[in-house]
Design a protein around this motif. Structure first.
Motif, PDB file in Angstrom:
ATOM      1  N   THR A  81      -6.816  -1.456  34.161  1.00  0.00           N
ATOM      2  CA  THR A  81      -7.809  -0.677  34.905  1.00  0.00           C
ATOM      3  C   THR A  81      -8.773  -0.017  33.936  1.00  0.00           C
ATOM      4  OG1 THR A  81      -6.156  -0.223  36.559  1.00  0.00           O
ATOM      5  CG2 THR A  81      -8.098   1.190  36.573  1.00  0.00           C
ATOM      6  N   ARG A  82     -10.056  -0.111  34.257  1.00  0.00           N
ATOM      7  CA  ARG A  82     -11.043   0.549  33.403  1.00  0.00           C
ATOM      8  C   ARG A  82     -11.675   1.697  34.184  1.00  0.00           C
ATOM      9  NH1 ARG A  82     -15.256  -3.378  31.037  1.00  0.00           N
ATOM     10  NH2 ARG A  82     -15.111  -4.427  33.033  1.00  0.00           N
TER      11      ARG A  82
ATOM     12  N   HIS B 199     -13.099  -6.359  25.812  1.00  0.00           N
ATOM     13  CA  HIS B 199     -13.347  -5.910  27.179  1.00  0.00           C
ATOM     14  C   HIS B 199     -12.096  -5.378  27.856  1.00  0.00           C
ATOM     15  CE1 HIS B 199     -16.995  -8.190  26.371  1.00  0.00           C
ATOM     16  NE2 HIS B 199     -17.558  -7.510  27.379  1.00  0.00           N
ATOM     17  N   GLY B 200     -11.062  -5.174  27.067  1.00  0.00           N
ATOM     18  CA  GLY B 200      -9.905  -4.465  27.611  1.00  0.00           C
ATOM     19  C   GLY B 200      -8.900  -5.304  28.354  1.00  0.00           C
TER      20      GLY B 200
END
Lengths: 436, 323
Positions: free
Chosen positions: B255-256, B305-306
């Motif tokens: 989750t960002r 980008h995680g």
């Protein structure tokens, strides 16, 4: 001339009977070869039942510590059902869930490979993917080996033990099995359904390696037979067994019977969300003691399903233990005959005598009339409904009407299902004589 | 056991077999694969490879060596080859029997495997022909024959549907005649010089049945095992070595947390959230680069980008499993 190899004994089939026979011979120091048509022992077997391992106690000490088990059966339920009713007698034992256990569910490809491994560890030879296509006889007509489908090559031995399963082609060729009588056989069909272990545990009220065995009467549209439901580690086996001629006459496909059973209100909640993994069908020799062939001829013995040693006696539905017991006895008898230098039918007669002294023939003989009773029309078609209605009458609260007496409810249920009380009494007496 | 074999002069035909569970169970939800040692066998292309090797060796009056890399369970299949009269060799290779082992095998380091096979073959002499199954038909990268050809300095022909000893061309030089499919039902005929590595489809030939005497002899035969080949160190191959694959699992992007747009106008906030009017990063062009560098670039993108954890330092114990 076809190539050949010589042994003390040739065992055809590496199922429980064959592996047990080979194990007994190998332990006696005999050269023995098992011929298995599948790529590995158990690959061709279809089984949906419980294996009772007590017979292994003397053969493989502490067998339970190494046997490939799915679950140890701690709950045994006998269920009678109609289309929308069911009545179950449910027994649970903690003792069945600890060593030395009582019965287990297992995957036969694993179990048979394990047992065959015991035989090969003891010195037996195993030839897989090979079919024994026929018997080899000497000039006097005695069996002295088998021919195989590998370029007709032959395996020679003074004793051949046929453990090639129901409808044994070798036993037929030897003249031991008569022309197949369809009424002596049932067709077992089963589905294996995937369910997570936690779901199985929750729905069947078990935990860990505990398992459940449910035997069902009245789920086959009146066709003589029954149903079953067994829990494995992460699957359940559900299926029916149906009399071959009646199934044929009824023009019902066996998978329809399984579909009926799966949709029954007592069964469907247990299987909700389960997905089909496999479907299989197999003949079962359920004729019992009176349909068994002669067990020996010159140079040859038959054991296991080949000798119709499946016990289908209502309360008891057993096969693998009888295969192991008969196979091991056949191996020992073959060893004695080879030692004595007499492998004629007379020299091999100790096999039958041995089986009569132990459960294999003793149980079959005592319960010889059970298959006819269990598969009779009243037991199959009338009593399940009668007993369910009896239970419904007893347990339905009819206020403000006063409760009916037990005899009145029984009479009403019997009349509804066309059963006379004297027939009920006669069948009860018959059952007591058989099972008592 | 280390190998020490005399090197006879008869032509050597090697059947390089990939032994696998022919009926693995795949969990459709997680993708995990459950294998059973009872199901091990040869795929149709590998069975075809062994039959081709036997036929060609017969035609050349040569020797057949069946080679399989894997754990002890591959000996089942090698015994079948022994029953057919072949010499055999097992090369110990990675398989811990776990799902992770299977996943790693799918993108396995076939270059290292080819080196190990090449080294194991040295005591037997230089192979005139190596026949492999066409891997890409069932699974795997299909790269092993190419790497093997490179190791053995041999010609390579892949995707063959027919393979047979070629007609003499007036010299004593042996060649192979081969066929492979083309589009629209056409076939291509090849003349393959030796030494060669050929991969065949599971078509055209059926593996013969062993005689009973062979089966009985093979049952107790000792299966030779080559010396354990050196293994590449885990986590040291980034940028130059193979892509390492970790355990399969359900992928859940992290989750960002995004700051809420600051505007009293709901429409502006909505536009800001969707990014409809925001200039995007231009596409990243990577290359031309090799496969390993491209994979690294993809992994870097996912980390940036995680979607993946930061990779551990090379050489750490968990290096292979995290990527």
């Amino acid at each position: 001339m076809a190539e050949s190899a010589d042994f003390d004994a040739v065992v055809v089939g590496a199922g429980p009977a064959g592996s047990s026979a080979a194990l007994a011979l190998a332990r006696a120091g005999r050269s023995v070869v098992m011929v298995e048509r599948g790529p590995f022992p158990g690959s061709k077997n279809v089984y949906g039942g419980v294996v009772y391992g007590r017979v292994l106690d003397d053969i493989i000490p502490a067998w339970w510590s190494e046997v490939p088990v799915e679950r140890w059966v701690v709950r045994r339920s006998t269920m009678m059902m109609t289309e929308d009713q069911s009545l179950a007698i449910d027994y649970r034992s903690h003792a069945w869930g600890v060593a030395p256990y009582n019965g287990m569910t297992t995957v036969r490809s694993h179990f048979d490979s394990w047992l065959a491994g015991k035989a090969t560890e003891a010195g037996a030879r195993l030839v897989t993917s090979t079919v024994a296509t026929g018997l080899v006889r000497d000039g006097a007509g005695r069996v002295i080996g088998v021919r195989t489908d590998r370029d007709g090559a032959e395996l020679h031995a003074p004793v051949v033990i046929a453990c090639d399963g129901v409808n044994s082609l070798l036993a037929k060729e030897a003249g031991l099995l008569p022309h197949a009588e369809a009424s002596h056989y049932t067709l077992g069909v089963k589905e294996v359904l995937d369910l997570p272990a936690e779901v199985i545990n929750d729905r069947f009220g078990v935990r860990g390696h505990e398992g459940v065995d449910i035997e069902i009467l009245g789920c086959t549209r009146g066709i003589p037979g029954g149903g079953f439901l067994y829990t494995n580690a992460e699957t359940v086996s559900i299926g029916v067994v149906a009399s071959l001629p009646h199934l044929s006459d009824a023009k019902v496909r066996p998978e329809e019977l399984i579909a009926d059973l799966k949709a029954h209100p007592s069964i469907a909640p247990l299987l909700r969300g389960a997905t089909l993994r496999e479907y299989a069908a197999h003949l079962i020799p359920e004729g019992g003691y009176d349909t068994m062939p002669p067990l020996a001829t010159d140079g040859m013995l038959v054991a296991g399903d080949s000798a119709a040693m499946t016990l289908a006696a209502g309360l008891w539905l057993e096969g693998v233990n009888f295969a192991i017991g008969s196979g091991y006895a056949a191996g020992r008898a073959a060893d004695r005959a080879v030692t004595a230098g007499d492998c004629s039918a007379r020299g091999l007669a100790s096999y039958r005598a041995d089986l009569e002294q132990q459960f294999v023939l003793a149980d079959h003989k005592r319960l010889r009339k059970a298959p006819a009773l269990v598969l009779s029309e009243r037991i199959q078609q009338r009593y399940p409904g009668l007993l369910c209605d009896l239970a419904e009458g007893m347990f339905t609260v009819t206020n403000p009407s006063p409760k009916a007496g037990g005899l009145r409810i029984t009479r009403a249920a019997a009349a509804k299902h066309g059963v006379k009380l004297r027939e009920l009494a006669a069948d009860t007496l018959r059952g007591l004589r058989i099972f008592g | 056991m280390s190998m020490s074999h005399p090197v006879p002069t008869a032509p050597l035909v090697v059947a390089c077999l990939r032994v696998t569970d022919l009926r693995p169970e795949v969990d459709l939800l997680t993708g995990s694969v459950r294998r059973d040692r009872l199901g091990v066998g040869l795929s149709a292309p590998d069975a075809s490879a062994l039959e081709h090797a036997l036929r060609i060796a017969e035609a050349w009056s040569g020797r057949v060596l069946a080679v399989a890399a894997g754990p002890r369970s591959v000996e089942t299949v090698l015994r079948d080859a022994v029953a057919l009269g072949a010499s055999v060799l097992r090369i110990p290779w990675d398989d811990d029997g776990s799902d992770h082992g299977f996943a790693a095998e799918l993108a396995g380091d076939e270059q290292s495997l080819a080196r190990a096979i090449g080294a194991a073959l040295v005591p037997f002499g230089t192979p005139d022909l190596v026949v492999c199954g066409d891997r890409s038909v069932d699974r795997g990268t299909g790269a092993l024959p190419a790497f093997l050809a490179h190791e053995l300095h041999a010609a390579q022909a892949l995707g063959l549907v027919a393979l047979s000893p070629g007609a003499a061309d007036g010299t004593s030089r042996r060649v192979l005649d081969a066929e492979r499919r083309l589009d629209a039902g056409w076939r291509e005929q090849l003349v393959v010089p030796l030494p060669a590595v050929c991969s065949v489809e599971g078509a055209g030939v059926r593996l013969r049945r062993a005689p009973l005497s062979g089966v009985l002899a093979a049952e107790s035969a000792v299966i030779p095992t080559s010396a354990l080949p050196p293994r590449p160190a885990a986590g040291t191959g980034r940028g130059t070595g193979p892509v390492l694959v970790g355990a399969t699992r359900v992928f859940t992007p992290r989750t960002r947390v995004l700051p809420a747009p600051e505007s009293p106008d709901p429409r502006i906030r909505l536009l800001a959230l969707t990014g409809a009017l925001v200039a995007h990063d231009p596409p990243t062009v990577v290359g031309p680069v090799g496969a390993a560098e491209a994979a690294d670039a993809l992994l870097d993108f996912l980390v940036r980008h995680g979607y993946l954890e930061e990779p551990p330092v090379a050489g750490s114990p968990t290096g292979a499993g995290d990527r």
